[in-house]
Design an enzyme around this catalytic site. Structure first.
Site, PDB file in Angstrom:
ATOM      1  N   GLU A 140      41.213 -12.076  48.707  1.00 24.78           N
ATOM      2  CA  GLU A 140      41.410 -11.558  47.354  1.00 24.78           C
ATOM      3  C   GLU A 140      41.422 -10.036  47.347  1.00 24.78           C
ATOM      4  OE1 GLU A 140      41.314 -14.314  44.180  1.00 24.78           O
ATOM      5  OE2 GLU A 140      42.614 -14.098  45.928  1.00 24.78           O
ATOM      6  N   THR A 193      47.227  -8.634  38.382  1.00 26.06           N
ATOM      7  CA  THR A 193      45.772  -8.635  38.302  1.00 26.06           C
ATOM      8  C   THR A 193      45.213  -7.218  38.313  1.00 26.06           C
ATOM      9  OG1 THR A 193      45.677 -10.781  39.410  1.00 26.06           O
ATOM     10  CG2 THR A 193      43.660  -9.466  39.391  1.00 26.06           C
TER      11      THR A 193
END
Length: 320
Positions: A140, A193
């Protein structure tokens, strides 16, 4: 040669009030990663990417920059130094993206989780699923610059996952109520994001924090006691949603459409632009999804969307 195919499904992070500490997995859609073990190492890197499909050419082929291959490299490094596994071969990776990018559906986490369970199977399962979560979290960081676990952990473990602590990592899995259904609607637009995180406040008033803590505690209680009404009234985010909602076309109308159709609650899936809703029956979940899609199609937004209705996935990432 030996070939293994891993699968990991979409996930929803934050779950309204649980910013960066709560997430859950659904059963579909998901990403597939096929790993082939070769006898001889190619070049200097033990992992190469043979192909990526479904990404429209957006994802990097460099194994150190692609989430799915990067986590396999971390896995290989760990099992060599901590498990005594002397790996001298080469792994060829094929990634099939079934999740849209920048969708709020845990796309990068699914690729990482599928790759990790496949690598673990390929090399004789030297790690537990809980150990694999650590590598998925690092994936991530490559994908969006933040090593959060609210997508990575449920992608691998399934169920709801509460992150009690990041240092050290302390994860609590929570099985879902048996009649809880998730509706996930993805409008055909992107929201990165990194940008969605950039609009968040760096500090929040104590009064706001207290509201958020109360909702998180109540939501966990509702899940553990199968109190659907409590689940619904706890899906209130006073930290991220107010800042991110304006980034999603038609957000308030779509959320209201879900509630009017009988959903327990509705909020942003991860960082968006997808929205999720909870319902206490599959029939209501589908009605809520249809209403949400119609709201996205209103003249004000005019956005096509995809919709999935699913129970919470209890299995997590798996071998196909």
């Amino acid at each position: 040669m030996k070939t293994v195919k891993g699968f990991a499904s979409a996930t929803v992070g934050n779950v309204a009030c649980g910013f960066d500490v709560l997430g859950f997995a659904i059963t579909e859609p998901g990403d597939e990663v096929t790993l082939t073990l070769l006898d001889e190492r190619k070049k200097d890197c033990p992992v190469s990417i043979a192909s990526i499909t479904g990404d429209g050419g957006a994802l990097p082929l460099d194994p150190k920059k692609n989430t799915s291959s990067f986590v396999v490299l971390k896995f290989l490094e760990y099992i060599r130094t901590h498990k005594g596994v002397d790996f001298s071969g080469h792994i060829s990776l094929e990634l099939k993206k079934n999740l849209p990018l920048s969708s709020g559906m845990g796309s990068s986490a699914a690729s990482a989780a599928a790759a990790l369970v496949a690598a673990n199977e390929l090399l004789g399962q030297p790690c537990t699923k809980m150990e694999l979560v650590h590598f998925a979290i690092e994936g991530e960081r490559v994908a969006c610059g933040s090593a959060h676990a609210d997508n990575a952990a449920p992608a691998i473990l399934g169920n709801f996952v509460l992150i009690r602590s990041y240092t050290p990592l302390d994860l609590i899995t929570i099985p879902p109520p048996k009649d809880l259904f998730c509706t996930l609607v993805h409008p055909h637009t992107e929201l990165r994001t990194s940008f969605a995180r950039s609009v968040l406040p760096r500090a929040i008033p104590l009064k706001t924090a207290i509201q958020q803590w109360g909702n998180v505690g109540a939501l966990i209680t509702g899940l553990l006691t199968s109190d659907y009404e409590l689940i619904g009234r706890s899906l209130v985010d006073v930290v991220a949603e107010p800042k991110r909602a304006p980034l999603i076309p038609g957000f308030f109308d779509v959320k209201q459409a879900a509630l009017d159709a009988g959903a327990l609650g509705c909020s942003i899936a991860g960082s968006g632009p997808s929205l999720f809703a909870f319902s206490s029956s599959e029939k209501t979940a589908r009605e809520a999804g249809n209403a949400m899609q119609q709201a996205f199609l209103s003249p004000k937004t005019n956005l096509d969307s995809d919709m999935w209705v699913s129970r919470i996935c209890s299995e997590g990432a798996k071998i196909l």
